[in-house]
Enzyme design. Structure first.
Site, PDB file in Angstrom:
ATOM      1  N   GLU A  81     -59.861  -9.931  22.216  1.00 50.96           N
ATOM      2  CA  GLU A  81     -60.677  -8.770  21.811  1.00 50.96           C
ATOM      3  C   GLU A  81     -62.074  -8.867  22.440  1.00 50.96           C
ATOM      4  O   GLU A  81     -62.592  -7.881  22.984  1.00 50.96           O
ATOM      5  CB  GLU A  81     -60.778  -8.730  20.286  1.00 50.96           C
ATOM      6  CG  GLU A  81     -61.531  -7.521  19.771  1.00 50.96           C
ATOM      7  CD  GLU A  81     -61.553  -7.439  18.248  1.00 50.96           C
ATOM      8  OE1 GLU A  81     -60.583  -7.858  17.585  1.00 50.96           O
ATOM      9  OE2 GLU A  81     -62.577  -6.946  17.731  1.00 50.96           O
ATOM     10  N   TRP A 101     -69.431 -23.978  19.469  1.00 53.45           N
ATOM     11  CA  TRP A 101     -70.039 -24.639  18.303  1.00 53.45           C
ATOM     12  C   TRP A 101     -69.051 -24.609  17.133  1.00 53.45           C
ATOM     13  O   TRP A 101     -68.464 -23.561  16.862  1.00 53.45           O
ATOM     14  CB  TRP A 101     -71.341 -23.916  17.928  1.00 53.45           C
ATOM     15  CG  TRP A 101     -72.079 -24.507  16.779  1.00 53.45           C
ATOM     16  CD1 TRP A 101     -72.075 -25.814  16.372  1.00 53.45           C
ATOM     17  CD2 TRP A 101     -72.940 -23.806  15.873  1.00 53.45           C
ATOM     18  NE1 TRP A 101     -72.903 -25.970  15.281  1.00 53.45           N
ATOM     19  CE2 TRP A 101     -73.439 -24.756  14.952  1.00 53.45           C
ATOM     20  CE3 TRP A 101     -73.350 -22.478  15.757  1.00 53.45           C
ATOM     21  CZ2 TRP A 101     -74.319 -24.420  13.916  1.00 53.45           C
ATOM     22  CZ3 TRP A 101     -74.232 -22.133  14.733  1.00 53.45           C
ATOM     23  CH2 TRP A 101     -74.711 -23.095  13.831  1.00 53.45           C
ATOM     24  N   ASP A 111     -69.528 -22.843  26.893  1.00 56.86           N
ATOM     25  CA  ASP A 111     -70.809 -23.353  26.389  1.00 56.86           C
ATOM     26  C   ASP A 111     -70.571 -24.445  25.343  1.00 56.86           C
ATOM     27  O   ASP A 111     -69.917 -24.211  24.328  1.00 56.86           O
ATOM     28  CB  ASP A 111     -71.586 -22.197  25.734  1.00 56.86           C
ATOM     29  CG  ASP A 111     -72.943 -22.646  25.226  1.00 56.86           C
ATOM     30  OD1 ASP A 111     -73.894 -22.685  26.025  1.00 56.86           O
ATOM     31  OD2 ASP A 111     -73.061 -22.975  24.023  1.00 56.86           O
ATOM     32  N   TYR A 165     -72.831 -30.787  19.504  1.00 57.24           N
ATOM     33  CA  TYR A 165     -71.607 -30.202  18.934  1.00 57.24           C
ATOM     34  C   TYR A 165     -70.515 -31.258  18.718  1.00 57.24           C
ATOM     35  O   TYR A 165     -69.554 -31.018  17.994  1.00 57.24           O
ATOM     36  CB  TYR A 165     -71.035 -29.072  19.817  1.00 57.24           C
ATOM     37  CG  TYR A 165     -71.930 -27.870  20.003  1.00 57.24           C
ATOM     38  CD1 TYR A 165     -73.102 -27.705  19.268  1.00 57.24           C
ATOM     39  CD2 TYR A 165     -71.602 -26.879  20.926  1.00 57.24           C
ATOM     40  CE1 TYR A 165     -73.926 -26.608  19.459  1.00 57.24           C
ATOM     41  CE2 TYR A 165     -72.418 -25.763  21.111  1.00 57.24           C
ATOM     42  CZ  TYR A 165     -73.586 -25.651  20.376  1.00 57.24           C
ATOM     43  OH  TYR A 165     -74.400 -24.550  20.565  1.00 57.24           O
ATOM     44  N   PRO A 224     -73.841 -13.937  19.367  1.00 56.58           N
ATOM     45  CA  PRO A 224     -73.961 -12.498  19.636  1.00 56.58           C
ATOM     46  C   PRO A 224     -73.281 -11.636  18.578  1.00 56.58           C
ATOM     47  O   PRO A 224     -73.608 -10.457  18.448  1.00 56.58           O
ATOM     48  CB  PRO A 224     -73.285 -12.336  21.011  1.00 56.58           C
ATOM     49  CG  PRO A 224     -72.312 -13.470  21.079  1.00 56.58           C
ATOM     50  CD  PRO A 224     -72.976 -14.608  20.356  1.00 56.58           C
ATOM     51  N   HIS A 242     -81.951 -28.058  24.417  1.00 55.97           N
ATOM     52  CA  HIS A 242     -81.308 -27.314  23.319  1.00 55.97           C
ATOM     53  C   HIS A 242     -82.322 -26.595  22.436  1.00 55.97           C
ATOM     54  O   HIS A 242     -82.116 -25.464  22.044  1.00 55.97           O
ATOM     55  CB  HIS A 242     -80.463 -28.263  22.465  1.00 55.97           C
ATOM     56  CG  HIS A 242     -79.429 -27.558  21.656  1.00 55.97           C
ATOM     57  ND1 HIS A 242     -78.222 -28.113  21.369  1.00 55.97           N
ATOM     58  CD2 HIS A 242     -79.399 -26.320  21.078  1.00 55.97           C
ATOM     59  CE1 HIS A 242     -77.496 -27.253  20.647  1.00 55.97           C
ATOM     60  NE2 HIS A 242     -78.207 -26.157  20.455  1.00 55.97           N
TER      61      HIS A 242
HETATM   62  P1  NAP Z   1     -70.787 -15.859  17.028  1.00 53.54           P
HETATM   63  O1  NAP Z   1     -70.200 -15.996  18.351  1.00 53.54           O
HETATM   64  O2  NAP Z   1     -71.835 -14.830  16.775  1.00 53.54           O
HETATM   65  O3  NAP Z   1     -69.640 -15.602  15.941  1.00 53.54           O
HETATM   66  C1  NAP Z   1     -68.561 -16.469  15.810  1.00 53.54           C
HETATM   67  C2  NAP Z   1     -67.736 -16.006  14.612  1.00 53.54           C
HETATM   68  O4  NAP Z   1     -67.219 -14.701  14.875  1.00 53.54           O
HETATM   69  C3  NAP Z   1     -66.547 -16.896  14.340  1.00 53.54           C
HETATM   70  O5  NAP Z   1     -66.387 -16.983  12.938  1.00 53.54           O
HETATM   71  C4  NAP Z   1     -65.380 -16.142  14.975  1.00 53.54           C
HETATM   72  O6  NAP Z   1     -64.179 -16.396  14.295  1.00 53.54           O
HETATM   73  C5  NAP Z   1     -65.807 -14.711  14.742  1.00 53.54           C
HETATM   74  N1  NAP Z   1     -65.267 -13.789  15.752  1.00 53.54           N
HETATM   75  C6  NAP Z   1     -65.245 -13.929  17.095  1.00 53.54           C
HETATM   76  N2  NAP Z   1     -64.700 -12.860  17.682  1.00 53.54           N
HETATM   77  C7  NAP Z   1     -64.351 -12.011  16.677  1.00 53.54           C
HETATM   78  C8  NAP Z   1     -63.729 -10.749  16.631  1.00 53.54           C
HETATM   79  N3  NAP Z   1     -63.377 -10.127  17.761  1.00 53.54           N
HETATM   80  N4  NAP Z   1     -63.489 -10.168  15.423  1.00 53.54           N
HETATM   81  C9  NAP Z   1     -63.861 -10.795  14.282  1.00 53.54           C
HETATM   82  N5  NAP Z   1     -64.465 -11.998  14.249  1.00 53.54           N
HETATM   83  C10 NAP Z   1     -64.700 -12.598  15.435  1.00 53.54           C
HETATM   84  O7  NAP Z   1     -71.393 -17.238  16.479  1.00 53.54           O
HETATM   85  P2  NAP Z   1     -71.826 -18.645  17.057  1.00 53.54           P
HETATM   86  O8  NAP Z   1     -70.674 -19.566  17.171  1.00 53.54           O
HETATM   87  O9  NAP Z   1     -72.999 -19.059  16.237  1.00 53.54           O
HETATM   88  O10 NAP Z   1     -72.425 -18.338  18.522  1.00 53.54           O
HETATM   89  C11 NAP Z   1     -71.676 -18.391  19.715  1.00 53.54           C
HETATM   90  C12 NAP Z   1     -72.012 -19.608  20.524  1.00 53.54           C
HETATM   91  O11 NAP Z   1     -73.395 -19.638  20.876  1.00 53.54           O
HETATM   92  C13 NAP Z   1     -71.825 -20.932  19.776  1.00 53.54           C
HETATM   93  O12 NAP Z   1     -70.476 -21.248  19.596  1.00 53.54           O
HETATM   94  C14 NAP Z   1     -72.590 -21.857  20.678  1.00 53.54           C
HETATM   95  O13 NAP Z   1     -71.833 -22.171  21.836  1.00 53.54           O
HETATM   96  C15 NAP Z   1     -73.798 -20.992  21.025  1.00 53.54           C
HETATM   97  N6  NAP Z   1     -74.964 -21.244  20.115  1.00 53.54           N
HETATM   98  C16 NAP Z   1     -76.082 -21.828  20.653  1.00 53.54           C
HETATM   99  C17 NAP Z   1     -77.164 -22.102  19.837  1.00 53.54           C
HETATM  100  C18 NAP Z   1     -78.387 -22.729  20.440  1.00 53.54           C
HETATM  101  O14 NAP Z   1     -79.252 -23.233  19.675  1.00 53.54           O
HETATM  102  N7  NAP Z   1     -78.530 -22.733  21.744  1.00 53.54           N
HETATM  103  C19 NAP Z   1     -77.139 -21.787  18.462  1.00 53.54           C
HETATM  104  C20 NAP Z   1     -76.005 -21.156  17.966  1.00 53.54           C
HETATM  105  C21 NAP Z   1     -74.928 -20.887  18.797  1.00 53.54           C
HETATM  106  P3  NAP Z   1     -62.996 -17.314  14.908  1.00 53.54           P
HETATM  107  O15 NAP Z   1     -63.621 -18.598  15.335  1.00 53.54           O
HETATM  108  O16 NAP Z   1     -62.050 -17.416  13.774  1.00 53.54           O
HETATM  109  O17 NAP Z   1     -62.414 -16.561  16.074  1.00 53.54           O
END
Ligand code: NAP
Length: 259
Positions: free
Chosen positions: A234, A19, A42, A47, A183, A105
């Site tokens: 990481e 995303w 995913d 997106y 997560p 979704h």
């Molecule tokens: P997330 O995975 O909880 O967090 C992503 C953020 O954390 C980004 O800013 C990333 O930065 C940072 N990050 C990742 N690894 C890190 C680390 N080791 N240390 C420090 N920062 C770190 O958030 P999300 O994108 O909302 O959720 C993950 C995925 O879930 C989405 O991309 C999407 O595919 C899916 N999703 C689905 C729904 C749904 O309705 N089904 C809703 C939300 C999300 P960088 O990008 O700079 O690495």
């Protein structure tokens, strides 16, 4: 446990969320994650990056058949005609003949759940989709969806700050999977002091403890989004330590009012 270990022999325990990854960042990010060992990607119609995800897969050194690829039907396409029209369009953008998982979704008031799921099962019969699932379903609606047919997973927001134990119990009772989205609480969890303290014992970060806790719960797959190699490395480096039962319990008790 290893990065390519599959829940029920189907879904790898860790995947890359995409995303808000667009353009070359998305292409390069998907390719780099696959080359690092991720085998689960995913995306979603909404997106706007299915084309770039497909390019990233082709740019990587990993064969399509080794990858578990998910996309999601957007809320405005949740009719039989909308699903039948737009899933082939998604496949064309992804440049693949099938997705491993197709999700609803987000449930809507106007959606007829039975009709949508039956249409998705029809696409499975045609070979366009390997598995069918849902996302953002509450435990009651998830239970109803599973009664209609073989729904593999419910993808929901699940972190130590935002727990989904009821949905997890429902999934476990039927041998299904919870896919934990956001997560890392969209990055916020990296500063959680309790998680950081637990991680220091193992030389791991708060993010790594979070992802490890989720997969160690069982029946859970995690899909953190990380655009670059540093965070991707990481996030996948969580298979060489194990949280104790006491640590698992103490993370369960973490409270945070936001999120
Ligand atoms: P997330 O995975 O909880 O967090 C992503 C953020 O954390 C980004 O800013 C990333 O930065 C940072 N990050 C990742 N690894 C890190 C680390 N080791 N240390 C420090 N920062 C770190 O958030 P999300 O994108 O909302 O959720 C993950 C995925 O879930 C989405 O991309 C999407 O595919 C899916 N999703 C689905 C729904 C749904 O309705 N089904 C809703 C939300 C999300 P960088 O990008 O700079 O690495």
């Amino acid at each position: 446990m290893k990065a390519d270990d599959k829940l029920f022999g189907i879904m790898p325990v860790i995947g890359l969320g995409t995303w808000e990854m667009t353009g070359n960042i998305c292409i390069g990010g998907v390719a780099s994650a696959l080359n690092l060992g991720y085998r689960h990607i995913d995306t979603a119609q909404i997106y706007g990056n299915e084309k770039e995800v497909g390019k990233g897969i082709r740019q990587s050194e990993v064969k399509r058949e080794e990858i578990f690829l998910t996309t999601k039907v957007a809320t405005f396409n949740l009719t039989p005609a909308g699903i039948n029209r737009t899933v082939p369009e998604s496949l064309e953008r992804l440049a693949t003949s099938y997705v491993d998982l197709l999700l609803i979704h987000w449930p809507t008031g106007s959606m007829v759940l039975e009709d949508c799921l039956e249409t998705m099962f029809g696409l499975k019969e045609k070979g366009l989709v390997k598995h069918v699932g849902v996302s953002n379903f509450d435990p009651g609606l998830f239970t109803k969806a599973m009664s209609i047919g073989p729904v593999l997973t419910n993808q929901v927001k699940f972190t130590p700050w935002h727990k989904e134990f009821e949905n997890l119990a429902v999934a476990r009772a039927k041998d299904r999977i919870i896919t934990a989205y956001s997560p890392l609480a969209r990055g916020g969890i990296v500063n959680d002091k309790t998680l950081g303290k637990i991680g220091s014992k193992y030389g791991k970060s708060a993010s790594q403890v979070t992802l490890r806790w989720l997969i160690q719960l069982g029946n859970v797959s995690v899909i953190p989004k990380a655009s670059g190699k540093r965070h991707q490395e990481e996030d996948i480096d969580i298979f060489d330590f194990e949280l104790t039962p006491e640590e698992m319990e103490s993370i369960k008790k973490i409270r945070r009012l936001l999120h």
